[in-house]
Structures are given as structure tokens and as C-alpha cells.
Design a protein around this motif. Structure first.
Motif, PDB file in Angstrom:
ATOM      1  N   GLY A  78       0.847  -1.180   0.000  1.00  0.00           N
ATOM      2  CA  GLY A  78       0.000   0.000   0.000  1.00  0.00           C
ATOM      3  C   GLY A  78       0.887   1.235   0.000  1.00  0.00           C
ATOM      4  O   GLY A  78       2.033   1.195   0.461  1.00  0.00           O
ATOM      5  N   ASN A  79       0.393   2.308  -0.559  1.00  0.00           N
ATOM      6  CA  ASN A  79       1.169   3.544  -0.620  1.00  0.00           C
ATOM      7  C   ASN A  79       0.242   4.743  -0.740  1.00  0.00           C
ATOM      8  O   ASN A  79      -0.952   4.602  -0.984  1.00  0.00           O
ATOM      9  N   ARG A  80       0.822   5.919  -0.569  1.00  0.00           N
ATOM     10  CA  ARG A  80       0.057   7.165  -0.692  1.00  0.00           C
ATOM     11  C   ARG A  80      -0.198   7.446  -2.170  1.00  0.00           C
ATOM     12  O   ARG A  80       0.729   7.648  -2.942  1.00  0.00           O
ATOM     13  N   ALA A  81      -1.457   7.454  -2.569  1.00  0.00           N
ATOM     14  CA  ALA A  81      -1.815   7.787  -3.947  1.00  0.00           C
ATOM     15  C   ALA A  81      -1.412   9.227  -4.234  1.00  0.00           C
ATOM     16  O   ALA A  81      -1.593  10.116  -3.393  1.00  0.00           O
ATOM     17  N   GLY A  82      -0.836   9.466  -5.389  1.00  0.00           N
ATOM     18  CA  GLY A  82      -0.392  10.798  -5.778  1.00  0.00           C
ATOM     19  C   GLY A  82       1.012  11.126  -5.313  1.00  0.00           C
ATOM     20  O   GLY A  82       1.496  12.237  -5.517  1.00  0.00           O
ATOM     21  N   ALA A  83       1.697  10.160  -4.691  1.00  0.00           N
ATOM     22  CA  ALA A  83       3.048  10.397  -4.189  1.00  0.00           C
ATOM     23  C   ALA A  83       4.023  10.634  -5.346  1.00  0.00           C
ATOM     24  O   ALA A  83       3.953   9.958  -6.369  1.00  0.00           O
ATOM     25  N   PRO A  84       4.931  11.591  -5.187  1.00  0.00           N
ATOM     26  CA  PRO A  84       5.921  11.845  -6.233  1.00  0.00           C
ATOM     27  C   PRO A  84       7.047  10.820  -6.222  1.00  0.00           C
ATOM     28  O   PRO A  84       7.373  10.244  -5.185  1.00  0.00           O
ATOM     29  N   LEU A  85       7.609  10.593  -7.398  1.00  0.00           N
ATOM     30  CA  LEU A  85       8.808   9.770  -7.558  1.00  0.00           C
ATOM     31  C   LEU A  85       9.964  10.698  -7.873  1.00  0.00           C
ATOM     32  O   LEU A  85       9.797  11.675  -8.618  1.00  0.00           O
ATOM     33  N   TYR A  86      11.128  10.387  -7.340  1.00  0.00           N
ATOM     34  CA  TYR A  86      12.319  11.207  -7.534  1.00  0.00           C
ATOM     35  C   TYR A  86      13.357  10.458  -8.354  1.00  0.00           C
ATOM     36  O   TYR A  86      13.419   9.228  -8.312  1.00  0.00           O
ATOM     37  N   GLY A  87      14.197  11.199  -9.065  1.00  0.00           N
ATOM     38  CA  GLY A  87      15.244  10.617  -9.899  1.00  0.00           C
ATOM     39  C   GLY A  87      16.308   9.904  -9.107  1.00  0.00           C
ATOM     40  O   GLY A  87      17.022   9.060  -9.630  1.00  0.00           O
ATOM     41  N   CYS A  88      16.452  10.216  -7.837  1.00  0.00           N
ATOM     42  CA  CYS A  88      17.345   9.495  -6.930  1.00  0.00           C
ATOM     43  C   CYS A  88      16.740   9.622  -5.538  1.00  0.00           C
ATOM     44  O   CYS A  88      15.697  10.254  -5.371  1.00  0.00           O
ATOM     45  N   ALA A  89      17.370   9.029  -4.563  1.00  0.00           N
ATOM     46  CA  ALA A  89      16.787   8.973  -3.221  1.00  0.00           C
ATOM     47  C   ALA A  89      17.055  10.251  -2.429  1.00  0.00           C
ATOM     48  O   ALA A  89      17.692  10.239  -1.398  1.00  0.00           O
ATOM     49  N   SER A  90      16.556  11.375  -2.930  1.00  0.00           N
ATOM     50  CA  SER A  90      16.768  12.652  -2.264  1.00  0.00           C
ATOM     51  C   SER A  90      15.721  13.657  -2.721  1.00  0.00           C
ATOM     52  O   SER A  90      15.148  13.529  -3.792  1.00  0.00           O
ATOM     53  N   PHE A  91      15.471  14.675  -1.887  1.00  0.00           N
ATOM     54  CA  PHE A  91      14.520  15.728  -2.247  1.00  0.00           C
ATOM     55  C   PHE A  91      15.193  16.915  -2.937  1.00  0.00           C
ATOM     56  O   PHE A  91      14.535  17.818  -3.406  1.00  0.00           O
ATOM     57  N   ILE A  92      16.521  16.975  -2.966  1.00  0.00           N
ATOM     58  CA  ILE A  92      17.190  18.173  -3.443  1.00  0.00           C
ATOM     59  C   ILE A  92      17.087  18.318  -4.958  1.00  0.00           C
ATOM     60  O   ILE A  92      16.751  17.376  -5.658  1.00  0.00           O
ATOM     61  N   ALA A  93      17.387  19.499  -5.449  1.00  0.00           N
ATOM     62  CA  ALA A  93      17.178  19.848  -6.844  1.00  0.00           C
ATOM     63  C   ALA A  93      17.839  18.879  -7.823  1.00  0.00           C
ATOM     64  O   ALA A  93      17.308  18.630  -8.900  1.00  0.00           O
ATOM     65  N   ALA A  94      18.998  18.327  -7.478  1.00  0.00           N
ATOM     66  CA  ALA A  94      19.680  17.398  -8.384  1.00  0.00           C
ATOM     67  C   ALA A  94      18.860  16.127  -8.600  1.00  0.00           C
ATOM     68  O   ALA A  94      19.074  15.399  -9.548  1.00  0.00           O
ATOM     69  N   CYS A  95      17.932  15.871  -7.726  1.00  0.00           N
ATOM     70  CA  CYS A  95      17.091  14.673  -7.805  1.00  0.00           C
ATOM     71  C   CYS A  95      15.638  15.104  -7.832  1.00  0.00           C
ATOM     72  O   CYS A  95      14.882  14.885  -6.885  1.00  0.00           O
ATOM     73  N   SER A  96      15.253  15.704  -8.902  1.00  0.00           N
ATOM     74  CA  SER A  96      13.923  16.294  -9.008  1.00  0.00           C
ATOM     75  C   SER A  96      12.826  15.240  -9.150  1.00  0.00           C
ATOM     76  O   SER A  96      13.083  14.060  -9.360  1.00  0.00           O
ATOM     77  N   VAL A  97      11.590  15.694  -9.053  1.00  0.00           N
ATOM     78  CA  VAL A  97      10.423  14.838  -9.267  1.00  0.00           C
ATOM     79  C   VAL A  97      10.423  14.419 -10.727  1.00  0.00           C
ATOM     80  O   VAL A  97      10.504  15.251 -11.628  1.00  0.00           O
ATOM     81  N   ILE A  98      10.351  13.096 -10.963  1.00  0.00           N
ATOM     82  CA  ILE A  98      10.340  12.581 -12.338  1.00  0.00           C
ATOM     83  C   ILE A  98       8.982  12.009 -12.709  1.00  0.00           C
ATOM     84  O   ILE A  98       8.741  11.697 -13.861  1.00  0.00           O
ATOM     85  N   GLY A  99       8.088  11.861 -11.726  1.00  0.00           N
ATOM     86  CA  GLY A  99       6.769  11.321 -12.003  1.00  0.00           C
ATOM     87  C   GLY A  99       5.970  11.131 -10.731  1.00  0.00           C
ATOM     88  O   GLY A  99       6.363  11.616  -9.664  1.00  0.00           O
ATOM     89  N   TRP A 100       4.853  10.400 -10.852  1.00  0.00           N
ATOM     90  CA  TRP A 100       3.956  10.191  -9.725  1.00  0.00           C
ATOM     91  C   TRP A 100       3.374   8.781  -9.746  1.00  0.00           C
ATOM     92  O   TRP A 100       3.220   8.179 -10.806  1.00  0.00           O
ATOM     93  N   ILE A 101       3.009   8.299  -8.566  1.00  0.00           N
ATOM     94  CA  ILE A 101       2.253   7.060  -8.415  1.00  0.00           C
ATOM     95  C   ILE A 101       0.817   7.464  -8.110  1.00  0.00           C
ATOM     96  O   ILE A 101       0.564   8.138  -7.121  1.00  0.00           O
TER      97      ILE A 101
END
Length: 166
Positions: A78-101
């Protein structure tokens, strides 16, 4: 060492050092997103939903066009619907949002360590999202979601493969 791996390592280090500067993801807007074209069916709808705070292992194959790997097992959680996916395991700009679940039950192929998040740990899960953010087609919708957005009773989930993806 590849440039991508070096950037990911640097990004993870900066995230730890400057965790107060974390960027929060915004809710996606319908006019700013495109549908992912999965290389393999997500297949979650056919499986029974995973219980809350639990994951169910399956022997199923997923081709990951981002890394070129084929995963032979996944875990439906189970997971939070609408959760963002990141390009790497970090929130910083180098690892931006690449999509959503978009779904509230999804499959994950592995976990990795990254930046600390609101879940109180640095565990992130890797999967293929339902939507790709504009300009992020290169990831083929594959990315990381912080463990706080995956309904597990312990992190990392016991038996799940550790992935060494930058």
C-alpha cells in the motif's frame, strides 16, 4: 565512476548536510503531465490489494529501461496515492520529481538508502510510476519514493532486495 553516479553521491551527501533546505514536491497538474508508457504492465490491478502496513512478494518480471535491468521479483505494498517519484533517493534539486504514483497499491522492486525524510529514516523504494513529469521521459517513469509514502511496518521491508542504483 560515471558522472550520473558522482552527481547522485554528491546529492546524497548534500541532502544529509543541508536537510533543512529540502524542497517539497507540489501536487501534479493535469495539464503539466504526460502518461507513462510502461514497458511491462504494472499488473497491480490483477493482484489482491496488499494489506495495510504489509507487502506481498510476487515472482514477476519488469524491464527497467532507465537502468537496463530486468527485475524478476516485486513486492506489492500500500502507498500514498499521488506520491511523487524522484530521480534518486533525495529531495534536493539534483534529484527532481520525475513522475507520480496514482494508485494506492503499487509494486516495488527494491529499496535503497538516501536522504532522511518525514518517516524518520533514509529508506527509499524503487518502482515505475504511473505518470512522467514533463521533460523527464529519460527516466521511463522509474524512480524512488520515500518510505514515509509506502505503508510498511518496518523499513526496509524484510526480504526485499537492496538496489544499488544512484
Amino acid at each position: 565512476m560515471s558522472v550520473r553516479r558522482a552527481v547522485a553521491i554528491l546529492a546524497a551527501l548534500l541532502a544529509v548536510l543541508f536537510s533543512a533546505g529540502a524542497v517539497q514536491a507540489s501536487t501534479p497538474q493535469a495539464d503539466r503531465t504526460i502518461r507513462a508508457t510502461p514497458s511491462a504492465s504494472r499488473g497491480v490491478d490483477a493482484a489482491p490489494p496488499a494489506p495495510q502496513a504489509s507487502c506481498t512478494a510476487r515472482n514477476v518480471s519488469h524491464y527497467d529501461a532507465w537502468t537496463g535491468r530486468t527485475w524478476s521479483r516485486d513486492w506489492v505494498c500500500g502507498n500514498r496515492a499521488g506520491a511523487p517519484l524522484y530521480g534518486c533517493a533525495s529531495f534536493i534539486a539534483a534529484c527532481s520529481v520525475i513522475g507520480w504514483i496514482d494508485t494506492s497499491s503499487s509494486w516495488f522492486v527494491c529499496w535503497g538508502r538516501g536522504a532522511w525524510h518525514d518517516g524518520g529514516n533514509n529508506v527509499w523504494y524503487y518502482t515505475m510510476g504511473d505518470r512522467v513529469a514533463p521533460g523527464q521521459d529519460v527516466h521511463h517513469a522509474w524512480g524512488f519514493i520515500p518510505a514515509v509514502d509506502v505503508w510498511t511496518s518496518t523499513d526496509p521491508w524484510p526480504g526485499m532486495t537492496e538496489c544499488n542504483i544512484p
